[in-house]
Motif scaffolding. Structure first.
Motif, short mmCIF file in Angstrom:
data_model
loop_
_atom_site.label_atom_id
_atom_site.label_comp_id
_atom_site.label_asym_id
_atom_site.label_seq_id
_atom_site.Cartn_x
_atom_site.Cartn_y
_atom_site.Cartn_z
N PHE A 99 0.84 -1.20 0.00
CA PHE A 99 0.00 0.00 0.00
C PHE A 99 0.87 1.25 0.00
CE2 PHE A 99 -2.10 3.53 1.98
CZ PHE A 99 -3.41 3.49 1.56
N GLU A 100 1.84 1.30 0.91
CA GLU A 100 2.63 2.52 1.08
C GLU A 100 3.52 2.81 -0.12
OE1 GLU A 100 2.37 4.95 2.95
OE2 GLU A 100 1.10 4.22 4.55
N GLU A 101 4.01 1.79 -0.79
CA GLU A 101 4.85 2.05 -1.97
C GLU A 101 4.02 2.74 -3.06
OE1 GLU A 101 7.86 -0.14 -5.15
OE2 GLU A 101 7.61 -0.94 -3.12
N ILE A 102 2.80 2.29 -3.25
CA ILE A 102 1.92 2.90 -4.25
C ILE A 102 1.43 4.27 -3.76
CG2 ILE A 102 -0.22 2.63 -5.57
CD1 ILE A 102 0.23 -0.46 -5.21
N ALA A 103 1.10 4.36 -2.48
CA ALA A 103 0.61 5.62 -1.91
C ALA A 103 1.69 6.70 -1.96
CB ALA A 103 0.17 5.40 -0.46
N GLU A 104 2.94 6.34 -1.71
CA GLU A 104 4.02 7.33 -1.78
C GLU A 104 4.16 7.88 -3.19
OE1 GLU A 104 7.50 5.49 -0.11
OE2 GLU A 104 6.51 5.25 1.85
N ARG A 105 4.00 7.02 -4.18
CA ARG A 105 4.03 7.49 -5.57
C ARG A 105 2.85 8.44 -5.83
NH1 ARG A 105 6.25 9.61 -9.93
NH2 ARG A 105 5.23 8.94 -11.87
N ALA A 106 1.68 8.08 -5.33
CA ALA A 106 0.51 8.94 -5.50
C ALA A 106 0.76 10.31 -4.86
CB ALA A 106 -0.73 8.28 -4.90
N GLU A 107 1.34 10.31 -3.66
CA GLU A 107 1.55 11.58 -2.97
C GLU A 107 2.59 12.44 -3.68
OE1 GLU A 107 2.16 10.05 1.00
OE2 GLU A 107 0.11 10.61 1.54
N MET A 108 3.58 11.82 -4.29
CA MET A 108 4.54 12.57 -5.09
C MET A 108 3.84 13.24 -6.28
SD MET A 108 7.89 11.05 -7.11
CE MET A 108 8.30 10.03 -5.68
N LEU A 109 2.92 12.50 -6.89
CA LEU A 109 2.17 13.04 -8.02
C LEU A 109 1.23 14.16 -7.58
CD1 LEU A 109 1.50 9.61 -9.71
CD2 LEU A 109 2.73 11.50 -10.81
N TYR A 110 0.59 14.02 -6.41
CA TYR A 110 -0.24 15.11 -5.88
C TYR A 110 0.61 16.38 -5.71
CZ TYR A 110 -4.38 12.26 -4.73
OH TYR A 110 -5.51 11.48 -4.80
N GLU A 111 1.82 16.23 -5.19
CA GLU A 111 2.69 17.40 -5.00
C GLU A 111 3.02 18.05 -6.33
OE1 GLU A 111 3.55 19.02 -2.27
OE2 GLU A 111 2.23 17.63 -1.20
N GLN A 112 3.30 17.23 -7.34
CA GLN A 112 3.59 17.78 -8.68
C GLN A 112 2.40 18.60 -9.18
OE1 GLN A 112 4.85 14.79 -11.51
NE2 GLN A 112 6.36 13.94 -10.08
N ALA A 113 1.21 18.05 -8.99
CA ALA A 113 -0.01 18.73 -9.45
C ALA A 113 -0.25 20.01 -8.65
CB ALA A 113 -1.21 17.80 -9.33
N LEU A 114 -0.09 19.93 -7.33
CA LEU A 114 -0.36 21.10 -6.48
C LEU A 114 0.62 22.23 -6.77
CD1 LEU A 114 -1.19 19.17 -3.19
CD2 LEU A 114 -2.76 20.68 -4.44
N ASP A 115 1.81 21.90 -7.23
CA ASP A 115 2.79 22.94 -7.58
C ASP A 115 2.34 23.78 -8.76
OD1 ASP A 115 4.53 22.33 -5.54
OD2 ASP A 115 5.85 21.08 -6.76
N THR A 116 1.34 23.31 -9.52
CA THR A 116 0.88 24.04 -10.71
C THR A 116 -0.38 24.85 -10.46
OG1 THR A 116 -0.55 22.26 -11.57
CG2 THR A 116 1.79 22.15 -12.14
N MET A 117 -0.91 24.82 -9.24
CA MET A 117 -2.22 25.41 -8.98
C MET A 117 -2.28 26.92 -9.24
SD MET A 117 -4.38 23.08 -8.32
CE MET A 117 -3.81 21.44 -8.75
N GLU A 118 -1.16 27.60 -9.03
CA GLU A 118 -1.16 29.05 -9.26
C GLU A 118 -1.38 29.39 -10.73
OE1 GLU A 118 -1.12 31.38 -6.82
OE2 GLU A 118 -1.26 29.61 -5.54
N GLY A 119 -1.22 28.41 -11.60
CA GLY A 119 -1.43 28.66 -13.03
C GLY A 119 -2.90 28.68 -13.43
N TYR A 120 -3.78 28.20 -12.55
CA TYR A 120 -5.21 28.21 -12.87
C TYR A 120 -5.80 29.59 -12.60
CZ TYR A 120 -5.28 23.13 -13.26
OH TYR A 120 -5.06 21.84 -13.68
N PRO A 121 -6.77 30.02 -13.40
CA PRO A 121 -7.43 31.30 -13.13
C PRO A 121 -8.17 31.23 -11.79
CG PRO A 121 -8.56 30.12 -14.90
CD PRO A 121 -7.31 29.37 -14.61
#
Length: 279
Positions: free
Chosen positions: A208-230
């Motif tokens: 579970f944690e190996e897959i969850a850690e990958r998911a959380e890394m991807l969430y961080e990548q996505a959240l880093d782009t939020m300022e680009g949304y109107p």
């Protein structure tokens, strides 16, 4: 009420019946964007229903793809609400046609493949069934700069789908589908027999944690782009990401018991996340 407005209302009824979370998350968008999201959702919902509930899903999916091709060629009579609404969406926004086709291909994968060997394979599948939806929505949510947000949108779709997979282990087993990659299971000494027996032990937690850690890394990548949304869509996208990510924490708090419980983020937890966002 004119024909197009009625079509959008019909699409809204589809989403209202099937996803309260999605309805709430995007219900505060400006009307034009909100209507367009409802139309895209209705399209995706039909594809999902064909795969999960169709009598002859392979044939029905092929027919749906052919119908979509006619729609793009402007050869389809616009009779059904979803096509009327989607036609209006395509006239207003720079929609990504490839994402629609890729999403259909992803649903076809569920008819052809029920087990995955590697995380890379799983993410390929996750792109097709989830990231594609983000790519459909990006031109609506960020019309002026959607191309620059593409990588973040793909990452968010991958993260959400990996979260779904971790949450829905038992539900997928009941449908004879195993999305947990076999090489990760083997690495941590967790067998298919253990999985089918619903054994929740330290080996399962490591999987579970190996897959969850990958998911959380991807969430961080996505959240880093939020300022680009109107501003009129930023909170909705960010809120969706944070609320979905919280499902992972909910599972941890409940001792990884995905075999007997379907985990949700409580209303209190949702309120706390949204309050923190607005601070």
């Amino acid at each position: 009420m004119d024909r197009i407005e009625q079509a959008y209302n019909d699409c809204y009824e589809v989403i209202r019946r099937h996803s309260k979370t999605f309805t709430k998350a995007f219900g505060t968008l400006p009307k034009e964007k909100r209507n367009a999201v409802w139309a895209v959702y209705a399209f995706c919902r039909e594809v999902d229903d064909i795969v999960d509930e169709g009598d002859n899903p392979k044939e029905e999916l092929t027919h749906f793809e052919e119908t979509f091709e006619l729609f793009l060629q402007r050869k389809l009579p616009l009779v059904e609400s979803k096509w009327i609404a989607l036609d209006d969406v395509f006239s207003r926004f720079e929609m990504d046609q490839v994402a629609f086709y890729d999403m259909i291909r992803g649903q076809r994968m569920d008819l052809e493949k029920t087990k995955y060997t590697t995380l890379e394979e799983l993410e390929h599948y996750s792109y097709h069934v989830a990231s594609t939806v983000g790519l459909m929505l990006l031109p609506i949510l960020a019309p002026k700069n959607h191309e620059s947000l593409r990588a973040g949108g793909i990452a968010l779709g991958l993260a959400m789908q990996l979260t779904n997979i971790l949450r829905d282990v038992q539900e997928d087993l009941d449908r004879d589908r195993i999305y947990l990659p076999s090489d990760i299971m083997m690495k941590h000494g967790y067998s298919l027999v253990d999985l089918h027996m619903g054994i929740n032990n330290s080996s399962f937690v490591k999987v579970f944690e190996e897959i969850a850690e990958r998911a959380e890394m991807l969430y961080e990548q996505a959240l880093d782009t939020m300022e680009g949304y109107p501003l009129d869509s930023r909170l909705q996208v960010k809120g969706s990401a944070l609320l979905y990510r919280a499902i992972l924490q909910s599972i941890r708090k409940n001792n990884y018991n995905v075999f007997k419980t379907r985990h949700y983020v409580t209303q209190e937890e949702k309120d706390a996340i949204l309050l923190e966002m607005e601070a």
